[in-house]
Design an enzyme around this catalytic site. Structure first.
Site, PDB file in Angstrom:
ATOM      1  N   GLN A   3      -8.493  -5.203 -49.745  1.00 52.48           N
ATOM      2  CA  GLN A   3      -8.465  -4.523 -48.436  1.00 52.48           C
ATOM      3  C   GLN A   3      -9.874  -4.434 -47.886  1.00 52.48           C
ATOM      4  O   GLN A   3     -10.808  -4.003 -48.567  1.00 52.48           O
ATOM      5  CB  GLN A   3      -7.875  -3.112 -48.583  1.00 52.48           C
ATOM      6  CG  GLN A   3      -7.869  -2.300 -47.289  1.00 52.48           C
ATOM      7  CD  GLN A   3      -9.103  -1.423 -47.144  1.00 52.48           C
ATOM      8  OE1 GLN A   3      -9.601  -0.904 -48.134  1.00 52.48           O
ATOM      9  NE2 GLN A   3      -9.609  -1.277 -45.921  1.00 52.48           N
ATOM     10  N   SER A  38      -8.931  -1.207 -52.546  1.00 61.74           N
ATOM     11  CA  SER A  38      -9.669  -0.743 -51.375  1.00 61.74           C
ATOM     12  C   SER A  38     -11.104  -1.273 -51.378  1.00 61.74           C
ATOM     13  O   SER A  38     -11.702  -1.471 -52.436  1.00 61.74           O
ATOM     14  CB  SER A  38      -9.690   0.787 -51.385  1.00 61.74           C
ATOM     15  OG  SER A  38     -10.629   1.279 -50.458  1.00 61.74           O
ATOM     16  N   ARG A  58     -10.700  15.799 -42.056  1.00 57.81           N
ATOM     17  CA  ARG A  58      -9.847  16.238 -43.167  1.00 57.81           C
ATOM     18  C   ARG A  58     -10.370  17.585 -43.642  1.00 57.81           C
ATOM     19  O   ARG A  58     -11.307  17.666 -44.440  1.00 57.81           O
ATOM     20  CB  ARG A  58      -9.881  15.200 -44.278  1.00 57.81           C
ATOM     21  CG  ARG A  58      -9.765  13.777 -43.694  1.00 57.81           C
ATOM     22  CD  ARG A  58      -8.891  12.840 -44.427  1.00 57.81           C
ATOM     23  NE  ARG A  58      -8.857  11.553 -43.740  1.00 57.81           N
ATOM     24  CZ  ARG A  58      -9.429  10.427 -44.185  1.00 57.81           C
ATOM     25  NH1 ARG A  58     -10.077  10.428 -45.335  1.00 57.81           N
ATOM     26  NH2 ARG A  58      -9.328   9.315 -43.491  1.00 57.81           N
ATOM     27  N   THR A  87      -7.875  -3.437 -42.580  1.00 55.77           N
ATOM     28  CA  THR A  87      -7.447  -2.128 -42.067  1.00 55.77           C
ATOM     29  C   THR A  87      -8.190  -1.801 -40.780  1.00 55.77           C
ATOM     30  O   THR A  87      -9.422  -1.809 -40.747  1.00 55.77           O
ATOM     31  CB  THR A  87      -7.698  -1.042 -43.131  1.00 55.77           C
ATOM     32  OG1 THR A  87      -6.928  -1.379 -44.280  1.00 55.77           O
ATOM     33  CG2 THR A  87      -7.274   0.330 -42.622  1.00 55.77           C
ATOM     34  N   LYS A 123      -3.545  -3.970 -41.118  1.00 54.09           N
ATOM     35  CA  LYS A 123      -2.957  -2.681 -41.509  1.00 54.09           C
ATOM     36  C   LYS A 123      -3.408  -1.554 -40.579  1.00 54.09           C
ATOM     37  O   LYS A 123      -4.597  -1.412 -40.298  1.00 54.09           O
ATOM     38  CB  LYS A 123      -3.395  -2.344 -42.941  1.00 54.09           C
ATOM     39  CG  LYS A 123      -2.938  -0.984 -43.455  1.00 54.09           C
ATOM     40  CD  LYS A 123      -3.175  -0.872 -44.948  1.00 54.09           C
ATOM     41  CE  LYS A 123      -2.757   0.458 -45.520  1.00 54.09           C
ATOM     42  NZ  LYS A 123      -3.665   1.543 -45.231  1.00 54.09           N
ATOM     43  N   TYR A 148      -8.531  15.568 -51.947  1.00 53.42           N
ATOM     44  CA  TYR A 148      -8.855  14.333 -51.229  1.00 53.42           C
ATOM     45  C   TYR A 148      -7.643  13.393 -51.208  1.00 53.42           C
ATOM     46  O   TYR A 148      -7.296  12.808 -50.177  1.00 53.42           O
ATOM     47  CB  TYR A 148     -10.067  13.650 -51.886  1.00 53.42           C
ATOM     48  CG  TYR A 148     -10.265  12.226 -51.430  1.00 53.42           C
ATOM     49  CD1 TYR A 148     -10.757  11.937 -50.157  1.00 53.42           C
ATOM     50  CD2 TYR A 148      -9.935  11.161 -52.272  1.00 53.42           C
ATOM     51  CE1 TYR A 148     -10.910  10.628 -49.742  1.00 53.42           C
ATOM     52  CE2 TYR A 148     -10.091   9.854 -51.864  1.00 53.42           C
ATOM     53  CZ  TYR A 148     -10.576   9.587 -50.595  1.00 53.42           C
ATOM     54  OH  TYR A 148     -10.711   8.286 -50.180  1.00 53.42           O
ATOM     55  N   ARG A 162      -3.695  10.426 -42.286  1.00 56.94           N
ATOM     56  CA  ARG A 162      -5.086  10.841 -42.522  1.00 56.94           C
ATOM     57  C   ARG A 162      -6.001  10.544 -41.339  1.00 56.94           C
ATOM     58  O   ARG A 162      -7.188  10.822 -41.396  1.00 56.94           O
ATOM     59  CB  ARG A 162      -5.631  10.135 -43.766  1.00 56.94           C
ATOM     60  CG  ARG A 162      -4.938  10.586 -45.026  1.00 56.94           C
ATOM     61  CD  ARG A 162      -5.215   9.657 -46.175  1.00 56.94           C
ATOM     62  NE  ARG A 162      -6.558   9.740 -46.714  1.00 56.94           N
ATOM     63  CZ  ARG A 162      -6.980  10.668 -47.556  1.00 56.94           C
ATOM     64  NH1 ARG A 162      -6.172  11.640 -47.938  1.00 56.94           N
ATOM     65  NH2 ARG A 162      -8.219  10.662 -48.027  1.00 56.94           N
ATOM     66  N   HIS A 167      -2.030   5.444 -41.806  1.00 53.76           N
ATOM     67  CA  HIS A 167      -3.004   5.736 -42.863  1.00 53.76           C
ATOM     68  C   HIS A 167      -2.569   6.964 -43.678  1.00 53.76           C
ATOM     69  O   HIS A 167      -3.390   7.776 -44.114  1.00 53.76           O
ATOM     70  CB  HIS A 167      -4.381   5.976 -42.244  1.00 53.76           C
ATOM     71  CG  HIS A 167      -5.541   5.498 -43.079  1.00 53.76           C
ATOM     72  ND1 HIS A 167      -6.188   4.327 -42.854  1.00 53.76           N
ATOM     73  CD2 HIS A 167      -6.170   6.052 -44.150  1.00 53.76           C
ATOM     74  CE1 HIS A 167      -7.179   4.177 -43.729  1.00 53.76           C
ATOM     75  NE2 HIS A 167      -7.182   5.207 -44.536  1.00 53.76           N
TER      76      HIS A 167
HETATM   77  C1  FNR Z   1      -5.725   5.943 -48.161  1.00 53.52           C
HETATM   78  N1  FNR Z   1      -5.435   4.833 -47.376  1.00 53.52           N
HETATM   79  C2  FNR Z   1      -6.344   3.800 -47.310  1.00 53.52           C
HETATM   80  N2  FNR Z   1      -6.040   2.675 -46.611  1.00 53.52           N
HETATM   81  C3  FNR Z   1      -6.886   1.636 -46.584  1.00 53.52           C
HETATM   82  O1  FNR Z   1      -6.582   0.635 -45.960  1.00 53.52           O
HETATM   83  N3  FNR Z   1      -8.072   1.706 -47.266  1.00 53.52           N
HETATM   84  C4  FNR Z   1      -8.458   2.799 -47.974  1.00 53.52           C
HETATM   85  O2  FNR Z   1      -9.516   2.824 -48.589  1.00 53.52           O
HETATM   86  C5  FNR Z   1      -7.579   3.907 -47.977  1.00 53.52           C
HETATM   87  N4  FNR Z   1      -7.919   5.050 -48.627  1.00 53.52           N
HETATM   88  C6  FNR Z   1      -6.989   6.055 -48.760  1.00 53.52           C
HETATM   89  C7  FNR Z   1      -7.305   7.162 -49.520  1.00 53.52           C
HETATM   90  C8  FNR Z   1      -6.334   8.128 -49.747  1.00 53.52           C
HETATM   91  C9  FNR Z   1      -6.664   9.296 -50.616  1.00 53.52           C
HETATM   92  C10 FNR Z   1      -5.043   7.995 -49.200  1.00 53.52           C
HETATM   93  C11 FNR Z   1      -3.966   9.013 -49.460  1.00 53.52           C
HETATM   94  C12 FNR Z   1      -4.748   6.923 -48.399  1.00 53.52           C
HETATM   95  C13 FNR Z   1      -4.111   4.698 -46.736  1.00 53.52           C
HETATM   96  C14 FNR Z   1      -3.110   4.054 -47.708  1.00 53.52           C
HETATM   97  O3  FNR Z   1      -3.412   2.700 -47.895  1.00 53.52           O
HETATM   98  C15 FNR Z   1      -1.673   4.153 -47.186  1.00 53.52           C
HETATM   99  O4  FNR Z   1      -1.620   3.703 -45.865  1.00 53.52           O
HETATM  100  C16 FNR Z   1      -1.123   5.573 -47.262  1.00 53.52           C
HETATM  101  O5  FNR Z   1      -1.512   6.182 -48.468  1.00 53.52           O
HETATM  102  C17 FNR Z   1       0.398   5.557 -47.171  1.00 53.52           C
HETATM  103  O6  FNR Z   1       0.907   6.835 -47.235  1.00 53.52           O
HETATM  104  P1  FNR Z   1       1.458   7.515 -48.584  1.00 53.52           P
HETATM  105  O7  FNR Z   1       2.209   6.462 -49.361  1.00 53.52           O
HETATM  106  O8  FNR Z   1       0.269   8.025 -49.323  1.00 53.52           O
HETATM  107  O9  FNR Z   1       2.323   8.603 -48.068  1.00 53.52           O
END
Ligand code: FNR
Length: 370
Positions: free
Chosen positions: A127, A106, A164, A155, A254, A24, A281, A278
């Site tokens: 967030q 989050s 995913r 966000t 964001k 995840y 994702r 994100h």
């Molecule tokens: C996220 N991201 C994310 N963003 C957000 O605004 N709320 C959220 O709850 C989440 N949840 C989340 C879960 C997981 C498992 C990941 C990997 C990412 C996005 C996160 O804030 C961010 O934008 C990315 O993780 C940036 O990329 P890197 O640093 O993981 O490469």
């Protein structure tokens, strides 16, 4: 194992947390094209070596919204992050506060805003996702205000969740009921340290901020179903204005990848935007954040603060984003891997690694201040 860099934390976390949880955190959407682009395009940014510039005194700190950040880094909001260690977001928030960088909590964290604020002695940034129930959103904003959260990150890139496939294969999604539970329990049992430390001593394993509407002991799969049903795909620019009217402090939007969206966000009252996909994702095939950044800096950089994220795995990457015009960078997976590997100590070490790498990169590019 020896942890010398963030990639080692990833491997250490893979060995410690249940398979479905690692997948995840690690995964991206669809074929992970954008996830990979974030990493590749960032490593393609060439740094300019400069010499004989007296780099004996270096200052990587910045000021942001009246706060001093010891380096231009924010720990990004990551849903379920807190399941990687016992009361995980509290541990991470302690590490972040001690290091002088903000942690953004989050909406779908394991620990509540209040638990993190009380447990770390510092209110996290908060967030927000737009949920269908605006009354519930208003109530969450009130909680963030009461806890004195210094900034709100709204966000906007998740009107619907990206597919995913790794979560389906691991059994986190798609296999509800007994089958899903059995698969997840079997994977958890293969990590006895995690079972004891988090599964047993870290209870309740809920999504703290939204648990009130769910009942505290609802299984994980029901939470994910609830989220899919409750995120609001009808959210639009009027909703951003509505959020702005509810929040007086700094508002950061964001999930922006297009210059026109950046302009609209600024017109609606955003104090900053995060150039982000994100972490690869959501829309697979979208631009990497690093490629989207320069156009957005041109469009709104003069009037607003620009944050960026995606693919930051070292202090060098922080400098790379800065060199393209980002004021601040966020890192998501790195802190969660570090948390899964070593708890609070891991997050402390991860931030220290980023700072050490950033300082060397500043010295070798001849930059006395960031
Ligand atoms: C996220 N991201 C994310 N963003 C957000 O605004 N709320 C959220 O709850 C989440 N949840 C989340 C879960 C997981 C498992 C990941 C990997 C990412 C996005 C996160 O804030 C961010 O934008 C990315 O993780 C940036 O990329 P890197 O640093 O993981 O490469």
């Amino acid at each position: 194992m020896i942890v010398a860099e963030v990639a080692d934390f990833r491997e250490a976390a893979r060995r410690k947390v249940p398979h479905f949880l690692f997948e995840y955190i690690d995964g991206g959407s669809y074929q992970q094209v954008t996830l990979n682009r974030n990493l590749e395009d960032l490593s393609d940014v060439i740094l300019e070596q400069r010499v004989l510039r007296d780099v004996s005194q270096l200052d990587p700190s910045i000021r942001l919204f009246g706060q001093r950040l010891s380096l231009p880094l924010v720990l990004a909001p990551v849903g379920l992050a807190g399941l990687n260690a016992r009361r995980g977001e509290v541990q991470a928030a302690r590490a972040a506060a001690a290091a002088g960088v903000p942690l953004c909590l989050s909406t779908v964290s394991a620990c509540t805003i209040e638990e993190v604020a009380a447990g770390s002695g510092t209110a996290p940034w908060f967030q927000l996702y737009m949920l269908r129930d605006r009354g519930f959103v208003s109530a969450m904003l009130e909680r963030a205000k009461s806890a004195n959260c210094p900034a709100l990150v709204f966000t906007v890139d998740l009107p619907v969740p990206g597919a995913r496939y790794r979560d389906r294969r691991s059994g986190l999604t798609g296999a509800n009921g007994v089958t899903g539970t059995v698969r997840r329990v079997a994977q958890a049992m293969a990590r006895p340290g995690w079972c004891w430390d988090v599964g047993l001593l870290g209870r309740p394993l809920t999504l703290g901020n939204v648990a009130g509407v769910l009942g505290a002991n609802t299984p994980l799969s029901d939470f994910l179903g609830w989220l899919a049903d409750n995120f609001d795909p009808s959210a639009n620019w009027d909703d951003l204005e509505w959020v702005r009217s509810q929040w007086e402090g700094p508002l950061i939007v964001k999930g922006i990848l297009h210059p026109d969206d950046a302009r609209n966000a600024v017109s609606a009252g955003a104090d900053a935007i995060v150039v982000s996909n994100h972490g690869g994702r959501q829309l697979d095939g979208a631009l990497s954040a690093v490629k989207a950044l320069p156009g957005i800096v041109d469009a709104v950089g003069a009037s607003t603060r620009i944050f960026a994220d995606g693919g930051v795995r070292s202090g060098l990457d922080i400098l790379r984003y800065r060199s393209l015009g980002a004021d601040v960078v966020l890192a998501g997976r790195p802190w969660v891997w570090a948390l899964g590997a070593e708890g609070e100590r891991g997050v402390t070490r991860m931030i220290a690694m980023f700072e050490a790498e950033l300082r060397v990169a500043m010295a070798l590019t001849g930059a006395q201040s960031i």
